[in-house]
Write an enzyme that holds these catalytic residues in place. Structure first.
Site, short mmCIF file in Angstrom:
data_model
loop_
_atom_site.label_atom_id
_atom_site.label_comp_id
_atom_site.label_asym_id
_atom_site.label_seq_id
_atom_site.Cartn_x
_atom_site.Cartn_y
_atom_site.Cartn_z
N ASP A 83 50.19 31.56 68.81
CA ASP A 83 50.72 31.88 67.49
C ASP A 83 51.53 33.17 67.50
O ASP A 83 51.30 34.07 66.70
CB ASP A 83 49.57 31.97 66.48
CG ASP A 83 50.07 32.02 65.03
OD1 ASP A 83 51.24 31.67 64.80
OD2 ASP A 83 49.28 32.42 64.16
N ARG A 87 54.24 38.33 62.23
CA ARG A 87 53.02 38.71 61.52
C ARG A 87 51.89 39.06 62.48
O ARG A 87 50.90 39.66 62.09
CB ARG A 87 52.59 37.58 60.57
CG ARG A 87 52.17 36.32 61.28
CD ARG A 87 51.85 35.17 60.32
NE ARG A 87 51.60 33.96 61.06
CZ ARG A 87 52.55 33.11 61.44
NH1 ARG A 87 53.81 33.34 61.12
NH2 ARG A 87 52.25 32.02 62.13
N ASN A 88 52.01 38.65 63.75
CA ASN A 88 50.99 38.93 64.76
C ASN A 88 51.43 39.98 65.77
O ASN A 88 50.86 40.09 66.85
CB ASN A 88 50.62 37.65 65.50
CG ASN A 88 49.85 36.71 64.60
OD1 ASN A 88 49.11 37.15 63.72
ND2 ASN A 88 50.04 35.42 64.79
#
Length: 134
Positions: A83, A87-88
């Site tokens: 993922d 955002r990560n």
């Protein structure tokens, strides 16, 4: 059990471009992980803010190179991130970017995930179509 397994795995990762896990809090209350502090938060919000709009192309390439270095570190250890997204990735002092992915702490982006078979949270919106079919 999944949470503790993820914490054990993250605790063993040591690289300048991977967020460092400092500790785990467990017990009768909610389970939590403690990571190093990254003063500018996630890259998604950082790029959308006033400082993000003022970054030069060279700086943006440098940010991307740091993410690539973190992913190279993970790949060399046969670790599949699953993922990678802005955002990560977290932004710290001196625009140091570190890859993070803590599947248990998704409240800010919770609507971007779909629960599959009652367990796994998957970023359906961002997945390749062949992954969804599989």
């Amino acid at each position: 059990r999944d949470f503790l397994q993820e914490a054990r795995t993250l605790g063993r990762l040591r690289d300048p471009n991977i967020v460092r896990l400092l500790g785990v809090c467990g017990g009768p209350g909610p389970l939590c992980i403690v990571t190093e502090y990254m003063e500018h938060g996630d890259l998604h919000q950082f790029l959308g803010g006033p400082r993000g709009h003022a970054l030069s192309l060279a700086t943006l390439v440098h940010l991307g190179a740091q993410i690539a270095a973190g992913m190279r570190f993970l790949a060399a250890r046969n670790f599949v991130h699953r993922d990678l997204a802005t955002r990560n990735c977290l932004v710290g002092e001196g625009l140091r970017v570190k890859v993070a992915d803590f599947g248990m702490s998704r409240s800010l982006y919770g609507t971007e995930y779909c629960r599959v078979r009652g367990r796994a949270l998957l970023p359906i919106r961002w997945m390749a179509w062949e992954s969804i079919l599989w």
